[in-house]
Design a protein around this motif. Sequence first.
Motif, PDB file in Angstrom:
ATOM      1  N   GLY A 106       0.844  -1.206   0.000  1.00 25.62           N
ATOM      2  CA  GLY A 106       0.000   0.000   0.000  1.00 25.62           C
ATOM      3  C   GLY A 106       0.867   1.239   0.000  1.00 25.62           C
ATOM      4  N   SER A 107       0.367   2.315  -0.611  1.00 25.35           N
ATOM      5  CA  SER A 107       1.215   3.514  -0.637  1.00 25.35           C
ATOM      6  C   SER A 107       1.360   4.112   0.755  1.00 25.35           C
ATOM      7  CB  SER A 107       0.717   4.551  -1.648  1.00 25.35           C
ATOM      8  OG  SER A 107      -0.651   4.764  -1.510  1.00 25.35           O
ATOM      9  N   GLN A 108       0.478   3.710   1.678  1.00 31.60           N
ATOM     10  CA  GLN A 108       0.649   4.163   3.062  1.00 31.60           C
ATOM     11  C   GLN A 108       1.992   3.664   3.615  1.00 31.60           C
ATOM     12  OE1 GLN A 108      -1.661   6.244   4.345  1.00 31.60           O
ATOM     13  NE2 GLN A 108      -0.454   6.531   6.190  1.00 31.60           N
ATOM     14  N   LEU A 111       4.708   5.933   2.432  1.00 32.23           N
ATOM     15  CA  LEU A 111       4.805   7.178   3.209  1.00 32.23           C
ATOM     16  C   LEU A 111       5.614   6.938   4.481  1.00 32.23           C
ATOM     17  CD1 LEU A 111       1.117   8.361   2.729  1.00 32.23           C
ATOM     18  CD2 LEU A 111       3.150   9.354   1.667  1.00 32.23           C
ATOM     19  N   TYR A 132      -3.069  15.399   2.676  1.00 32.60           N
ATOM     20  CA  TYR A 132      -3.649  14.111   3.082  1.00 32.60           C
ATOM     21  C   TYR A 132      -3.320  13.804   4.545  1.00 32.60           C
ATOM     22  CZ  TYR A 132      -3.778   8.939   3.346  1.00 32.60           C
ATOM     23  OH  TYR A 132      -3.982   7.638   3.732  1.00 32.60           O
ATOM     24  N   TYR A 172       5.954  17.095  -0.251  1.00 34.73           N
ATOM     25  CA  TYR A 172       4.981  16.029  -0.484  1.00 34.73           C
ATOM     26  C   TYR A 172       3.744  16.642  -1.130  1.00 34.73           C
ATOM     27  CZ  TYR A 172       1.205  12.752   0.464  1.00 34.73           C
ATOM     28  OH  TYR A 172       0.121  11.933   0.325  1.00 34.73           O
ATOM     29  N   ASN A 179      -6.405  14.804  -2.413  1.00 38.57           N
ATOM     30  CA  ASN A 179      -7.062  14.522  -1.152  1.00 38.57           C
ATOM     31  C   ASN A 179      -6.548  15.550  -0.152  1.00 38.57           C
ATOM     32  OD1 ASN A 179      -8.190  13.462   1.133  1.00 38.57           O
ATOM     33  ND2 ASN A 179      -7.177  11.474   1.034  1.00 38.57           N
ATOM     34  N   ASP A 207       2.324  11.908  -4.854  1.00 37.27           N
ATOM     35  CA  ASP A 207       1.469  10.780  -4.461  1.00 37.27           C
ATOM     36  C   ASP A 207       0.239  10.787  -5.368  1.00 37.27           C
ATOM     37  OD1 ASP A 207       0.199   8.778  -3.096  1.00 37.27           O
ATOM     38  OD2 ASP A 207      -0.106   9.897  -1.235  1.00 37.27           O
ATOM     39  N   PRO A 209      -2.812   8.418  -5.966  1.00 36.82           N
ATOM     40  CA  PRO A 209      -3.723   7.257  -5.909  1.00 36.82           C
ATOM     41  C   PRO A 209      -4.962   7.400  -6.800  1.00 36.82           C
ATOM     42  CG  PRO A 209      -3.838   8.522  -3.854  1.00 36.82           C
ATOM     43  CD  PRO A 209      -2.881   9.241  -4.747  1.00 36.82           C
ATOM     44  N   TYR A 210      -5.266   8.647  -7.225  1.00 37.84           N
ATOM     45  CA  TYR A 210      -6.572   8.887  -7.855  1.00 37.84           C
ATOM     46  C   TYR A 210      -6.518   9.162  -9.362  1.00 37.84           C
ATOM     47  CZ  TYR A 210      -7.664   9.315  -2.956  1.00 37.84           C
ATOM     48  OH  TYR A 210      -7.774   9.054  -1.623  1.00 37.84           O
ATOM     49  N   THR A 236      -0.739   3.188  -6.421  1.00 35.35           N
ATOM     50  CA  THR A 236      -1.401   2.163  -5.613  1.00 35.35           C
ATOM     51  C   THR A 236      -2.476   1.450  -6.425  1.00 35.35           C
ATOM     52  OG1 THR A 236      -2.739   1.781  -3.623  1.00 35.35           O
ATOM     53  CG2 THR A 236      -3.023   3.899  -4.685  1.00 35.35           C
ATOM     54  N   SER A 238      -5.096   0.414  -4.790  1.00 28.57           N
ATOM     55  CA  SER A 238      -6.253   0.505  -3.891  1.00 28.57           C
ATOM     56  C   SER A 238      -7.496   1.051  -4.576  1.00 28.57           C
ATOM     57  CB  SER A 238      -5.921   1.390  -2.690  1.00 28.57           C
ATOM     58  OG  SER A 238      -5.026   0.717  -1.844  1.00 28.57           O
ATOM     59  N   LYS A 239      -7.330   2.019  -5.473  1.00 24.93           N
ATOM     60  CA  LYS A 239      -8.509   2.644  -6.066  1.00 24.93           C
ATOM     61  C   LYS A 239      -8.837   2.065  -7.445  1.00 24.93           C
ATOM     62  CE  LYS A 239      -8.509   5.333  -2.463  1.00 24.93           C
ATOM     63  NZ  LYS A 239      -7.200   5.246  -1.899  1.00 24.93           N
ATOM     64  N   ARG A 246      -3.710  -4.355  -0.419  1.00 22.24           N
ATOM     65  CA  ARG A 246      -2.593  -3.616   0.199  1.00 22.24           C
ATOM     66  C   ARG A 246      -1.373  -3.643  -0.729  1.00 22.24           C
ATOM     67  NH1 ARG A 246      -4.209  -0.535   1.366  1.00 22.24           N
ATOM     68  NH2 ARG A 246      -2.698   0.333   2.800  1.00 22.24           N
TER      69      ARG A 246
HETATM   70  N1  PMP Z   1      -2.157   8.688  -0.374  1.00 22.76           N
HETATM   71  C1  PMP Z   1      -3.346   9.309  -0.478  1.00 22.76           C
HETATM   72  C2  PMP Z   1      -3.391  10.700  -0.989  1.00 22.76           C
HETATM   73  C3  PMP Z   1      -4.520   8.652  -0.078  1.00 22.76           C
HETATM   74  O1  PMP Z   1      -5.691   9.296  -0.180  1.00 22.76           O
HETATM   75  C4  PMP Z   1      -4.422   7.312   0.412  1.00 22.76           C
HETATM   76  C5  PMP Z   1      -5.614   6.546   0.918  1.00 22.76           C
HETATM   77  N2  PMP Z   1      -6.812   6.857   0.532  1.00 22.76           N
HETATM   78  C6  PMP Z   1      -3.167   6.718   0.481  1.00 22.76           C
HETATM   79  C7  PMP Z   1      -2.057   7.426   0.072  1.00 22.76           C
HETATM   80  C8  PMP Z   1      -2.985   5.317   1.015  1.00 22.76           C
HETATM   81  O2  PMP Z   1      -3.439   4.393   0.117  1.00 22.76           O
HETATM   82  P1  PMP Z   1      -3.037   2.848   0.109  1.00 22.76           P
HETATM   83  O3  PMP Z   1      -2.143   2.588   1.277  1.00 22.76           O
HETATM   84  O4  PMP Z   1      -4.311   2.112   0.183  1.00 22.76           O
HETATM   85  O5  PMP Z   1      -2.321   2.633  -1.181  1.00 22.76           O
END
Ligand code: PMP
Length: 400
Positions: A106-108, A111, A132, A172, A179, A207, A209-210, A236, A238-239, A246
């Motif tokens: 996950g990109s979290q 970070l 974010y 960043y 977001n 970053d 994700p969208y 990521t 995730s979206k 993850r």
């Molecule tokens: N960066 C941004 C800007 C996000 O909004 C989110 C989660 N919504 C994340 C990172 C983390 O995403 P994930 O770990 O699911 O890839």
Amino acid sequence: MNSETKNQTPPKSQRVLNSTNSIIGDLLKLAGQADIISFAGGLPSPKSFPIKEVEKATQTVLEKEGALALQYSSTVGEKPLIDQIGKYINSKGVPAQADEIQIVSGSQQALDLLGMAYIDKGSLVAVESPSYLGAIQAFDLYEPKYIEIPTDEHGLNPDLIGPEFKNIRFAYVITTFQNPTGLTLSVERRKKLAEKAREYDFWIIDDNPYGELYYDQEPPPSMRLYAPERTISLGTFSKVLAPGFRLGYVVGPKEAIAPLTQLKQAVDLNTSTFTQLITAQIMEDGLMTTHLPAVREIYKTQCEYMLKAMDQYFPKEGVTWTKPDGGMFIWVTLPESINTDELMKEAVARKVAFVPGSAFYTVGKEKYNSMRLSFVTVPPAKIEEGIKTLGELLKEKLGQ
Ligand code: PMP
């Protein structure tokens, strides 16, 4: 304190003691109650999850390379997935070599690793204002000092980046469908940001994700196109696939990626081999071209419902909101007389929730007159009901 409570945990680290639970955490817990219409969530729409495709790819992976898929693997990531990601990034006109890509959980996690690798206590880190919440929380563990990049109705304003950015560890930024604001940086501003990064010799973390959740027009490419020598980008699945996987990736000059690989080894050895290989298979099966148009349509329609309801029910005077071209969020700015931390309590009492704007600021937290609304997981009829309630509350507060 009796001996029983004292021994409930080992002695806590300073890190845990320093990270206080915010009022926002409490409010969001309330927002999760079943009878509340919550515009606070940041979850992708489960309607977008390609369950059939995942089932098929899982079967293929188990048949073709089951033993490999269930084994530990290299910290950097699985080659079939890295190759697919490389191809995908190249298709956007942005160069990416295999040795510039690190797979993450996950990109979290990216970070966290970036904080671990590049922030010392007191280091200066630049973030957009607002930024974010999850990135701020991840960086906070490494105790940086923040400097805010000013933003306006077009996103971050690179013209306002001056010599005070000379000593930052990195800036960043979320350049696309940001977001929390939903705003996207124009090509001109991206180029200007790259120029400023060169002028003041700083790194950019972009970053994204969208980016694939655009409604009509594809957004401009990553900052890696404009400043490849000093940009690390985050992606990521995730979206576009499923957050439960993850699975994310970091792309940047290989020297800048190496410390992340080194630290990740200590953190979790490797990202799930199984999910990596399934995702590589899904990409090979053409997910990005076949599945994404339907996902974009869901987000576009949901966003239209909310904007329409806001036009109808929100007060007009002194209240403005962003009209995103993609992504999951609308950002509302209210007159300064309104404190959304306070407003949230009244909204929750009326069974509607949002995220108060203060959650997204690092310095001063003086911006109390904003809120983030997510339109993704709420059914259309509930969007109308929730926005009507919120609009009525705002009109009462503003005497309109
Ligand atoms: N960066 C941004 C800007 C996000 O909004 C989110 C989660 N919504 C994340 C990172 C983390 O995403 P994930 O770990 O699911 O890839």
